[in-house]
Design a protein around this motif. Structure first.
Motif, mmCIF file in Angstrom:
data_model
loop_
_atom_site.group_PDB
_atom_site.id
_atom_site.type_symbol
_atom_site.label_atom_id
_atom_site.label_comp_id
_atom_site.label_asym_id
_atom_site.label_seq_id
_atom_site.Cartn_x
_atom_site.Cartn_y
_atom_site.Cartn_z
ATOM 1 N N ASN A 1 0.813 -1.217 0.000
ATOM 2 C CA ASN A 1 0.000 0.000 0.000
ATOM 3 C C ASN A 1 0.846 1.268 0.000
ATOM 4 O O ASN A 1 0.412 2.295 -0.528
ATOM 5 N N ASN A 2 2.028 1.211 0.574
ATOM 6 C CA ASN A 2 2.858 2.410 0.679
ATOM 7 C C ASN A 2 4.328 2.024 0.694
ATOM 8 O O ASN A 2 4.993 2.086 1.726
ATOM 9 N N PRO A 3 4.880 1.635 -0.477
ATOM 10 C CA PRO A 3 6.274 1.173 -0.507
ATOM 11 C C PRO A 3 7.292 2.263 -0.223
ATOM 12 O O PRO A 3 8.424 1.956 0.152
ATOM 13 N N ASP A 4 6.902 3.531 -0.386
ATOM 14 C CA ASP A 4 7.840 4.630 -0.175
ATOM 15 C C ASP A 4 7.574 5.373 1.122
ATOM 16 O O ASP A 4 8.092 6.474 1.323
ATOM 17 N N GLY A 5 6.739 4.786 2.007
ATOM 18 C CA GLY A 5 6.484 5.413 3.298
ATOM 19 C C GLY A 5 7.715 5.413 4.179
ATOM 20 O O GLY A 5 8.673 4.667 3.967
ATOM 21 N N THR B 1 10.580 2.517 4.286
ATOM 22 C CA THR B 1 11.901 2.929 3.803
ATOM 23 C C THR B 1 12.978 2.693 4.853
ATOM 24 O O THR B 1 14.047 2.148 4.560
ATOM 25 N N VAL B 2 12.693 3.088 6.087
ATOM 26 C CA VAL B 2 13.683 2.941 7.153
ATOM 27 C C VAL B 2 13.920 1.468 7.483
ATOM 28 O O VAL B 2 15.066 1.009 7.569
ATOM 29 N N LEU B 3 12.826 0.705 7.646
ATOM 30 C CA LEU B 3 12.976 -0.702 8.017
ATOM 31 C C LEU B 3 13.663 -1.515 6.926
ATOM 32 O O LEU B 3 14.370 -2.485 7.222
ATOM 33 N N SER C 1 15.994 -6.107 6.057
ATOM 34 C CA SER C 1 16.337 -5.876 4.649
ATOM 35 C C SER C 1 16.062 -7.062 3.733
ATOM 36 O O SER C 1 15.516 -6.875 2.642
ATOM 37 N N PRO C 2 16.418 -8.306 4.105
ATOM 38 C CA PRO C 2 16.213 -9.422 3.181
ATOM 39 C C PRO C 2 14.755 -9.615 2.773
ATOM 40 O O PRO C 2 14.482 -10.149 1.701
ATOM 41 N N MET C 3 13.808 -9.196 3.610
ATOM 42 C CA MET C 3 12.400 -9.324 3.276
ATOM 43 C C MET C 3 11.856 -8.075 2.590
ATOM 44 O O MET C 3 11.105 -8.157 1.612
ATOM 45 N N LEU C 4 12.222 -6.904 3.099
ATOM 46 C CA LEU C 4 11.577 -5.660 2.677
ATOM 47 C C LEU C 4 12.209 -5.031 1.437
ATOM 48 O O LEU C 4 11.501 -4.518 0.571
ATOM 49 N N MET C 5 13.536 -5.049 1.346
ATOM 50 C CA MET C 5 14.173 -4.361 0.229
ATOM 51 C C MET C 5 13.842 -4.991 -1.125
ATOM 52 O O MET C 5 13.527 -4.268 -2.073
ATOM 53 N N PRO C 6 13.903 -6.338 -1.288
ATOM 54 C CA PRO C 6 13.529 -6.883 -2.602
ATOM 55 C C PRO C 6 12.082 -6.615 -2.964
ATOM 56 O O PRO C 6 11.757 -6.448 -4.137
ATOM 57 N N MET C 7 11.191 -6.516 -1.964
ATOM 58 C CA MET C 7 9.801 -6.180 -2.265
ATOM 59 C C MET C 7 9.688 -4.734 -2.734
ATOM 60 O O MET C 7 8.968 -4.443 -3.693
ATOM 61 N N ARG C 8 10.404 -3.824 -2.089
ATOM 62 C CA ARG C 8 10.386 -2.426 -2.520
ATOM 63 C C ARG C 8 10.970 -2.273 -3.920
ATOM 64 O O ARG C 8 10.459 -1.511 -4.738
ATOM 65 N N ALA D 1 22.031 0.410 -2.179
ATOM 66 C CA ALA D 1 23.452 0.202 -1.871
ATOM 67 C C ALA D 1 23.694 0.263 -0.365
ATOM 68 O O ALA D 1 24.457 -0.547 0.191
ATOM 69 N N LEU D 2 23.058 1.217 0.305
ATOM 70 C CA LEU D 2 23.248 1.355 1.753
ATOM 71 C C LEU D 2 22.731 0.125 2.496
ATOM 72 O O LEU D 2 23.374 -0.368 3.441
ATOM 73 N N SER D 3 21.584 -0.403 2.073
ATOM 74 C CA SER D 3 21.042 -1.583 2.740
ATOM 75 C C SER D 3 21.959 -2.792 2.558
ATOM 76 O O SER D 3 22.130 -3.599 3.483
ATOM 77 N N VAL D 4 22.587 -2.915 1.390
ATOM 78 C CA VAL D 4 23.523 -4.014 1.155
ATOM 79 C C VAL D 4 24.754 -3.867 2.049
ATOM 80 O O VAL D 4 25.214 -4.837 2.674
ATOM 81 N N VAL D 5 25.295 -2.653 2.135
ATOM 82 C CA VAL D 5 26.484 -2.414 2.962
ATOM 83 C C VAL D 5 26.186 -2.700 4.425
ATOM 84 O O VAL D 5 26.968 -3.369 5.124
#
Length: 418
Positions: free
Chosen positions: A341-345, A349-351, A358-365, A377-381
């Motif tokens: 519903n709000n991928p850029d909220g 974004t923070v979580l 990150s392994p769950m949320l970033m690929p979905m975003r 890049a920051l989430s990977v680092v």
């Protein structure tokens, strides 16, 4: 270093060969492949079955309408409605109103129109033709309007032509829709829907495979510890090499399954035209999913290996790995309930940049579109840094607890020993 890497690879190869040859691995991979292949095929047949049904309803549900001589001026306008309004309208001329009523009673007509073009009357057996009522209402209104304009000495067609030249000037006082959409601006609704499906499926697969492979790690550690095999192994190799080899070997096993499922699913969805996104877009999404599988597996597998080394019996395993599994379940439910519903909220974004989430949320975003490069890049680092810290701490806990059998080793004791 070369000897360490060789030892780790030997342990990893042993784990890989042992597990990929099992019936459970083969049957599980085949079952998941069949499920993934079945989804686009079912979607294809579902779409194909709807089209003929629509065509059938258009032809078999044609409304049979009688027109009396006094209302004959409505016939041409009603025929133009045929094929536009559903069900279609079939016109039949009748001698008079009574004849038309009789044909309606006998079932040869669905209704009969009498009266005049500006004041029609519709006779039906039952009031079940709202589309016909709407068509007659529109036509009658236009006929009455034309009659009034003619009585006033105006040419109805000329007036309509002039009225049709009017335009409405729309002046936006807020941000444009593209700006409101943010990073998703310019993406069609069809592409958004496909991206949402990919996001949900990839997140579920990541969650499922991380759980499966993590359980393999935990059970393998306890099995070797309870059977005293670990004591034999640690007589020739170091405990950190054994743990690293198990993580690498089982990680490759899970990656093989994950890659097979992803490639087969992409091929089936593309072949059946269920997925119409550009190939490079889907390939990029699959690449992100594989990257986050590796990062997430490294993080969670290390924690599960360290946690499972604290116990010596399978009966005690769930008590030590449940907190780690919950750290995986919470991000999964946050992802499927919040991000679509709000991928850029702000929360998402923070979580999505917090290690563990990150392994769950970033690929979905990423699948939903619009993630800035710096955030990815920051989430990977951050995940790499967290994984390095967990590997160091988990390795020390594993080393100090894996040879201690009997009662459960308390985490505090393992940390104190380290």
């Amino acid at each position: 270093m070369k000897r360490t890497l060789h030892t780790v690879w030997l342990v990893a190869r042993r784990e890989l060969q042992t597990r990929v040859r099992t019936r459970a691995f083969v049957l599980g991979t085949l079952l998941m492949a069949l499920l993934v292949l079945a989804f686009p095929v079912v979607m294809l047949f579902a779409g194909a079955s709807n089209a003929p049904e629509d065509d059938l309803s258009a032809s078999d549900s044609t409304t049979r309408l009688g027109i009396t001589p006094s209302a004959n001026g409505l016939a041409e306008s009603l025929e133009r409605k045929a094929g536009v309004d559903r069900p279609a309208i079939s016109i039949r001329k009748v001698a008079d109103t009574e004849m038309g009523k009789n044909l309606v009673h006998e079932g040869e007509l669905d209704g009969v129109v009498a009266g005049t073009p500006t004041a029609p009357e519709l006779f039906v057996e039952q009031h079940v033709f709202p589309h016909l009522e709407r068509a007659l209402t529109t036509i009658t209104y236009n006929n009455q309007l034309d009659a009034e304009m003619s009585d006033a000495g105006l040419d109805p067609q000329a007036v309509r032509d002039r009225a049709g030249q009017g335009e409405v000037a729309i002046i936006s006082m807020g941000q444009s829709q593209d700006a409101a959409d943010g990073p998703m601006a310019g993406i069609s609704d069809a592409e958004k829907a496909q991206r949402l499906i990919i996001a949900m499926i990839s997140t579920f697969l990541l969650y499922m495979f991380l759980i499966m492979t993590g359980q393999m790690i935990a059970q393998g550690v306890v099995e070797e510890k309870s059977s005293r095999v670990v004591e034999v192994l640690l007589a020739t190799i170091r405990s950190t090499e054994l743990m690293a080899g198990k993580i690498v070997g089982i990680g490759i096993t899970g990656l093989i399954q994950f890659a097979v499922i992803g490639v087969l699913g992409f091929a089936a969805a593309t072949a059946t035209a269920v997925l119409t996104l550009p190939t490079f877009t889907v390939a990029g999404l699959l690449g992100w999913a594989v990257l986050w599988f590796l990062l997430g597996f490294t993080l969670y597998a290390t924690m599960l290996a360290a946690a499972s080394s604290l116990v010596s019996r399978q009966e005690d395993l769930q008590s030590v790995i449940t907190p780690v599994i919950m750290m995986l379940i919470v991000p999964f439910f946050v992802g499927v309930s919040v991000l679509p519903n709000n991928p850029d909220g702000t929360a998402g974004t923070v979580l999505s940049m917090v290690p563990g989430f990150s392994p769950m949320l970033m690929p979905m975003r990423v699948a939903l579109g619009g993630v800035p490069l710096w955030q990815g890049a920051l989430s990977v680092v951050l995940s790499l840094v967290a994984s390095a810290a967990v590997l160091w701490l988990g390795g020390r806990i594993y080393s100090n607890a894996v040879l201690r059998t009997g009662a459960r080793v308390r985490l505090k004791d393992a940390l104190r020993a380290s």
